[in-house]
Design a protein around this motif. Structure first.
Motif, PDB file in Angstrom:
ATOM      1  N   GLN A  30       0.818  -1.218   0.000  1.00  0.00           N
ATOM      2  CA  GLN A  30       0.000   0.000   0.000  1.00  0.00           C
ATOM      3  C   GLN A  30       0.846   1.260   0.000  1.00  0.00           C
ATOM      4  OE1 GLN A  30      -3.260  -0.334  -0.369  1.00  0.00           O
ATOM      5  NE2 GLN A  30      -2.948  -2.555  -0.355  1.00  0.00           N
ATOM      6  N   ALA A  31       2.150   1.129  -0.091  1.00  0.00           N
ATOM      7  CA  ALA A  31       3.038   2.291  -0.090  1.00  0.00           C
ATOM      8  C   ALA A  31       2.935   3.031  -1.416  1.00  0.00           C
ATOM      9  CB  ALA A  31       4.482   1.843   0.144  1.00  0.00           C
ATOM     10  N   PRO A  32       3.308   4.307  -1.433  1.00  0.00           N
ATOM     11  CA  PRO A  32       3.264   5.068  -2.695  1.00  0.00           C
ATOM     12  C   PRO A  32       4.210   4.477  -3.727  1.00  0.00           C
ATOM     13  CG  PRO A  32       4.378   6.308  -0.965  1.00  0.00           C
ATOM     14  CD  PRO A  32       3.735   5.136  -0.294  1.00  0.00           C
ATOM     15  N   GLU A  33       3.816   4.584  -4.983  1.00  0.00           N
ATOM     16  CA  GLU A  33       4.638   4.024  -6.057  1.00  0.00           C
ATOM     17  C   GLU A  33       5.989   4.719  -6.164  1.00  0.00           C
ATOM     18  OE1 GLU A  33       2.063   4.690  -9.306  1.00  0.00           O
ATOM     19  OE2 GLU A  33       0.709   3.021  -8.831  1.00  0.00           O
ATOM     20  N   GLY A  36       2.104  11.086 -17.844  1.00  0.00           N
ATOM     21  CA  GLY A  36       2.056   9.800 -17.164  1.00  0.00           C
ATOM     22  C   GLY A  36       1.809   9.901 -15.676  1.00  0.00           C
ATOM     23  N   VAL A  37       1.979  11.091 -15.078  1.00  0.00           N
ATOM     24  CA  VAL A  37       1.751  11.267 -13.637  1.00  0.00           C
ATOM     25  C   VAL A  37       0.259  11.465 -13.389  1.00  0.00           C
ATOM     26  CG1 VAL A  37       2.205  12.722 -11.629  1.00  0.00           C
ATOM     27  CG2 VAL A  37       4.042  12.220 -13.257  1.00  0.00           C
ATOM     28  N   ARG A  38      -0.291  10.688 -12.479  1.00  0.00           N
ATOM     29  CA  ARG A  38      -1.721  10.772 -12.179  1.00  0.00           C
ATOM     30  C   ARG A  38      -2.004  11.655 -10.973  1.00  0.00           C
ATOM     31  NH1 ARG A  38      -4.589   5.270 -10.700  1.00  0.00           N
ATOM     32  NH2 ARG A  38      -3.441   5.682  -8.765  1.00  0.00           N
ATOM     33  N   GLU A  59       5.807   3.028 -16.304  1.00  0.00           N
ATOM     34  CA  GLU A  59       6.404   4.296 -16.721  1.00  0.00           C
ATOM     35  C   GLU A  59       7.148   4.996 -15.590  1.00  0.00           C
ATOM     36  OE1 GLU A  59       3.327   6.699 -18.307  1.00  0.00           O
ATOM     37  OE2 GLU A  59       3.015   5.460 -20.106  1.00  0.00           O
ATOM     38  N   LEU A  60       7.153   4.422 -14.392  1.00  0.00           N
ATOM     39  CA  LEU A  60       7.765   5.084 -13.241  1.00  0.00           C
ATOM     40  C   LEU A  60       9.249   5.400 -13.453  1.00  0.00           C
ATOM     41  CD1 LEU A  60       6.033   3.215 -10.294  1.00  0.00           C
ATOM     42  CD2 LEU A  60       5.827   5.634 -10.854  1.00  0.00           C
TER      43      LEU A  60
END
Length: 378
Positions: free
Chosen positions: A60-63, A90-92, A204-205
């Motif tokens: 559940q941690a941030p990507e 690509g950033v949501r 895409e990170l």
């Protein structure tokens, strides 16, 4: 019954009776053997269970987390950078986070203090973890005092104690409203501890991270996959460190087991001579000693694994939990989910069972190939 099966069963029966005749020697070997296997298996079970818990928690941690580095140190990041990062393709979502560490000199422990916006959390109120509640001996509705940046105490009312189910991640946690945490740490508006970034497509990170560094050279993007690899490396390193500490005990066991396995007594040599004289073949004698070694090593292995399983998953690995969990004072209380790594258990089997079983055959082969009269007179 097939003759070969009947022969093997008879030899196994004789091996068991032979072990019982020398029960004192064999029990001492079995006890030491079992303890060594139990310690090694406990390390394997505990490390693998902690890795599994870390993966579940970090699920559940941030990507991605973006930090600002100044002179090689983590520094507050301007929240204005969130808009520039959000504009990257690509950033949501980009969310500023405010958090920090607070050292409590009374209990000698570090608290993780996080700011929360909304969520029904009132001003001058906090949510605390189970470990904080135990250390400070407080409960819901009580007051706690934290020393602010100016040195003056700040009083907070405990609105809620976080449930025990979340203790693995919330044991040392204190959650307060954003204005309160900014006052506590003297963090002005417009600055955050870091930025939490979520992407539309997780693949895409790495590309997004490269674009962030290109726009902000002082930024350090941290991917969730990198954090997982770091946790795995830390637990492997700590487990290996414990094995290194126990190396002297393991070496002592190897010497002890080798001496017991290779040192045939006069009684055993005489027994082999008698068996040869009544018609036993050399292969029968070797099979007899093979079964004796197999019974001892398998019994020790299975007993050690069962002891390790109970030690880790029912008693929380109390012998070395402090060395592997990593918390300094506020240790979380939780029961690990049973996790068994078949590959590492197989490696442990080959490193503990096969060498001892093989070591029993060498001296027996030498004794079985000599003349029976000479063996009985020795």
């Amino acid at each position: 019954m097939h003759p070969s099966l009947r022969r093997t069963r008879n030899i196994l029966d004789f091996a068991l009776s032979s072990l019982l005749r020398r029960r004192g020697r064999n029990l001492s070997l079995l006890l030491v053997y079992t303890l060594v296997v139990a310690v090694l298996a406990s390390l394997i079970f505990f490390v693998q269970a902690l890795k599994r818990e870390a993966r579940l928690v970090l699920g559940q941690a941030p990507e991605m987390v973006v930090q600002r580095m100044v002179a090689g140190r983590h520094d507050p990041i301007p929240t204005a950078q969130a808009e520039a990062i959000r504009a990257i393709r690509g950033v949501r979502e980009v969310t500023p986070r405010v958090w920090g560490y607070y050292y409590d000199p009374v209990y000698g422990g570090n608290l993780t203090v996080m700011g929360q916006e909304g969520g029904g959390l009132a001003a001058d109120s906090v949510l605390i973890g189970q470990g904080v509640a135990r250390s400070m001996r407080v409960k819901e509705g009580d007051m706690i005092s934290l020393r602010g940046y100016t040195g003056l105490p700040m009083l907070f009312s405990i609105q809620k104690v976080l449930p025990a189910e979340s203790e693995l991640v919330s044991s040392d946690l204190v959650i307060m409203a954003l204005p309160d945490i900014r006052t506590l740490f003297n963090l002005p508006e417009g600055q955050a501890t870091d930025l939490m970034v979520r992407a539309g497509n997780p693949r895409e990170l790495p590309t997004i991270a490269a674009k962030i560094v290109e726009r902000f050279p002082d930024a350090r993007p941290i991917l969730k996959s990198e954090i997982l690899r770091t946790y795995d490396a830390i637990f492997d390193w700590r487990g290996g460190l414990l094995v290194a500490v126990l190396a002297s005990a393991l070496l002592s066991f190897v010497i002890f087991a080798w001496d017991k396995a290779t040192g045939l007594s006069a009684e055993e040599r005489k027994e082999i001579g008698i068996l040869k004289s009544i018609g036993w073949e050399t292969s029968d004698v070797l099979l007899l000693k093979f079964w004796e070694g197999t019974v001892i090593s398998l019994t020790a292995f299975l007993s050690g694994v069962l002891l390790a399983y109970g030690h880790v998953f029912f008693f929380s690995a109390s012998l070395f939990e402090h060395a592997l969990k990593g918390w300094s004072v506020l240790f979380p209380r939780y029961r690990l989910i049973p996790t068994v790594d078949a590959y590492q258990l197989g490696v442990l089997f080959f490193l503990t069972v096969l060498p001892y079983t093989a070591a029993t055959l060498v001296p027996c082969w030498r004794a079985a190939t000599v003349d029976p009269d000479a063996a009985m007179r020795s």
